[in-house]
Design a protein around this motif. Sequence first.
Motif, short mmCIF file in Angstrom:
data_model
loop_
_atom_site.label_atom_id
_atom_site.label_comp_id
_atom_site.label_asym_id
_atom_site.label_seq_id
_atom_site.Cartn_x
_atom_site.Cartn_y
_atom_site.Cartn_z
N MET A 46 8.25 0.22 -23.26
CA MET A 46 9.12 -0.78 -22.60
C MET A 46 10.53 -0.22 -22.42
O MET A 46 11.17 -0.45 -21.38
CB MET A 46 9.17 -2.05 -23.46
N GLU A 47 11.00 0.54 -23.42
CA GLU A 47 12.32 1.15 -23.29
C GLU A 47 12.32 2.21 -22.20
O GLU A 47 13.31 2.37 -21.46
CB GLU A 47 12.74 1.78 -24.62
N LEU A 48 11.22 2.96 -22.07
CA LEU A 48 11.12 3.94 -21.00
C LEU A 48 11.17 3.26 -19.64
O LEU A 48 11.84 3.74 -18.72
CB LEU A 48 9.84 4.76 -21.15
N ILE A 49 10.47 2.16 -19.51
CA ILE A 49 10.50 1.41 -18.25
C ILE A 49 11.93 0.97 -17.92
O ILE A 49 12.39 1.07 -16.78
CB ILE A 49 9.56 0.19 -18.33
N ARG A 50 12.66 0.52 -18.95
CA ARG A 50 14.05 0.11 -18.73
C ARG A 50 14.90 1.28 -18.24
O ARG A 50 15.67 1.14 -17.28
CB ARG A 50 14.63 -0.45 -20.03
N LEU A 51 14.74 2.44 -18.86
CA LEU A 51 15.51 3.62 -18.45
C LEU A 51 15.14 4.08 -17.05
O LEU A 51 16.01 4.43 -16.24
CB LEU A 51 15.30 4.76 -19.46
N LEU A 52 13.83 4.08 -16.75
CA LEU A 52 13.40 4.50 -15.42
C LEU A 52 13.87 3.51 -14.37
O LEU A 52 14.24 3.91 -13.25
CB LEU A 52 11.88 4.63 -15.39
N ILE A 106 7.93 4.97 -10.91
CA ILE A 106 6.82 4.12 -11.33
C ILE A 106 6.03 3.64 -10.11
O ILE A 106 4.80 3.59 -10.14
CB ILE A 106 7.34 2.94 -12.17
N LYS A 107 6.74 3.32 -9.04
CA LYS A 107 6.04 2.87 -7.83
C LYS A 107 5.19 3.99 -7.25
O LYS A 107 4.06 3.78 -6.81
CB LYS A 107 7.05 2.36 -6.81
N GLU A 108 5.73 5.22 -7.25
CA GLU A 108 5.00 6.34 -6.69
C GLU A 108 3.77 6.69 -7.53
O GLU A 108 2.74 7.08 -6.97
CB GLU A 108 5.92 7.56 -6.58
N ARG A 109 3.88 6.56 -8.84
CA ARG A 109 2.77 6.94 -9.73
C ARG A 109 1.72 5.84 -9.84
O ARG A 109 0.52 6.13 -9.83
CB ARG A 109 3.33 7.29 -11.11
N TYR A 110 2.17 4.59 -9.95
CA TYR A 110 1.23 3.50 -10.25
C TYR A 110 1.14 2.44 -9.16
O TYR A 110 0.31 1.53 -9.25
CB TYR A 110 1.63 2.81 -11.56
N GLY A 111 2.01 2.53 -8.15
CA GLY A 111 2.02 1.48 -7.13
C GLY A 111 2.62 0.18 -7.61
O GLY A 111 2.37 -0.87 -7.03
N VAL A 112 3.44 0.25 -8.64
CA VAL A 112 4.07 -0.94 -9.22
C VAL A 112 5.56 -0.91 -8.90
O VAL A 112 6.24 0.07 -9.17
CB VAL A 112 3.87 -0.98 -10.76
N ASP A 113 6.05 -2.01 -8.29
CA ASP A 113 7.45 -2.07 -7.88
C ASP A 113 8.30 -2.54 -9.05
O ASP A 113 8.18 -3.68 -9.51
CB ASP A 113 7.59 -3.02 -6.69
N VAL A 114 9.17 -1.65 -9.53
CA VAL A 114 10.05 -2.00 -10.66
C VAL A 114 11.00 -3.12 -10.28
O VAL A 114 11.33 -3.97 -11.12
CB VAL A 114 10.84 -0.74 -11.09
N ARG A 115 11.45 -3.14 -9.04
CA ARG A 115 12.45 -4.11 -8.62
C ARG A 115 11.84 -5.25 -7.81
O ARG A 115 12.45 -5.78 -6.90
CB ARG A 115 13.52 -3.41 -7.78
N ALA A 116 10.63 -5.63 -8.12
CA ALA A 116 9.96 -6.71 -7.39
C ALA A 116 10.81 -7.97 -7.45
O ALA A 116 11.24 -8.40 -8.51
CB ALA A 116 8.59 -6.97 -7.99
N GLY A 117 11.04 -8.52 -6.26
CA GLY A 117 11.79 -9.77 -6.21
C GLY A 117 13.30 -9.58 -6.23
O GLY A 117 14.04 -10.55 -6.16
N SER A 118 13.78 -8.33 -6.34
CA SER A 118 15.23 -8.14 -6.40
C SER A 118 15.72 -7.18 -5.31
O SER A 118 16.75 -6.56 -5.42
CB SER A 118 15.64 -7.57 -7.77
N GLY A 119 14.90 -7.06 -4.23
CA GLY A 119 15.32 -6.20 -3.13
C GLY A 119 14.93 -4.76 -3.37
O GLY A 119 14.37 -4.39 -4.39
N GLU A 120 15.24 -3.91 -2.42
CA GLU A 120 14.89 -2.50 -2.52
C GLU A 120 15.82 -1.79 -3.49
O GLU A 120 17.00 -2.12 -3.58
CB GLU A 120 15.00 -1.84 -1.14
N PRO A 121 15.29 -0.82 -4.25
CA PRO A 121 16.17 -0.04 -5.11
C PRO A 121 17.18 0.74 -4.28
O PRO A 121 16.95 1.07 -3.12
CB PRO A 121 15.22 0.92 -5.85
#
Length: 303
Positions: free
Chosen positions: A207-213, A221-236
Amino acid sequence: MNIQWYPGHMTKAKRAMKEDIKLIDLIIELVDARVPVSSRNPDIDQLGRQKARLVLLNKADLAGDGGNDAWLRWFKSQGYQAVKLDSRSRAGLKQIQAAVLEACREKIERDRKRGILNRPVRAMVVGIPNVGKSTFINSYAGKACAKTGNKPGVTKGNQWIRLNKSLELLDTPGILWPRFESEEVGLHLALIGSINDQILDRQQLAMELIRLLGQRCPETIKERYGVDVRAGSGEPAGGHTDGETEEEDITQEECGRILEDIARVRGCLIKGGQSDWQKASDLLLDDFRSGRLGRITLELPPV
């Protein structure tokens, strides 16, 4: 996470290092290129006073090029010789001999004036656990001189290795220091595998790694797993795996949502179809440590 780890054998290793420091001309310090400050044992500067210094940014293949170059400039500005290195592929090894000679130029000149010619430079190889000291020595020597392993604590004692007529290396065990000065340092060391995984909560670490990334390079994360870290908060805002941009921290709730999504996408499930967060955590941490998430620098030099 407040992580501390200082097993008893490190006290013995530090005492041995204090005894051997008088025998050497040069300290070759390996750091992890992803976290060059966190992976430096502050005790080395104290022990190595009056000694020539060479810093090797090892695992440079796992860090961003921009970050590597910035750290090379910073270390050189602090008076160190510095080389970026990938010990496994041997990239950067050809630059080391010249860096050793430059670091020891004054010592070599003093010897020459005294009529002492062709005396080999004696260098102590130091670094924290799992930073790649033994792999570096074996790659540089072109043969298996030192025992290696992808976990902390493989090297147990000091060992002299004669590489050639001009350089002898003293391999030393990886040692940490009794107390990390900040939670961030302990976190970084845990992420790169320098802390014994058996004492860690790997789910919390993930969870801490996700926060740092999410802060440094959300697109990984999106490129590796197809999961949007900033879902709902606009484009990074266009981060790079160099870690050269920073965004606002994502919340603990968002970290949990992302870990849940990674578990679902990668089929990390338990009986009943529920997400296996532990398995997903292990997957994420292993992908980061191996470089499968991309080249990531978590620390940049002070401005």
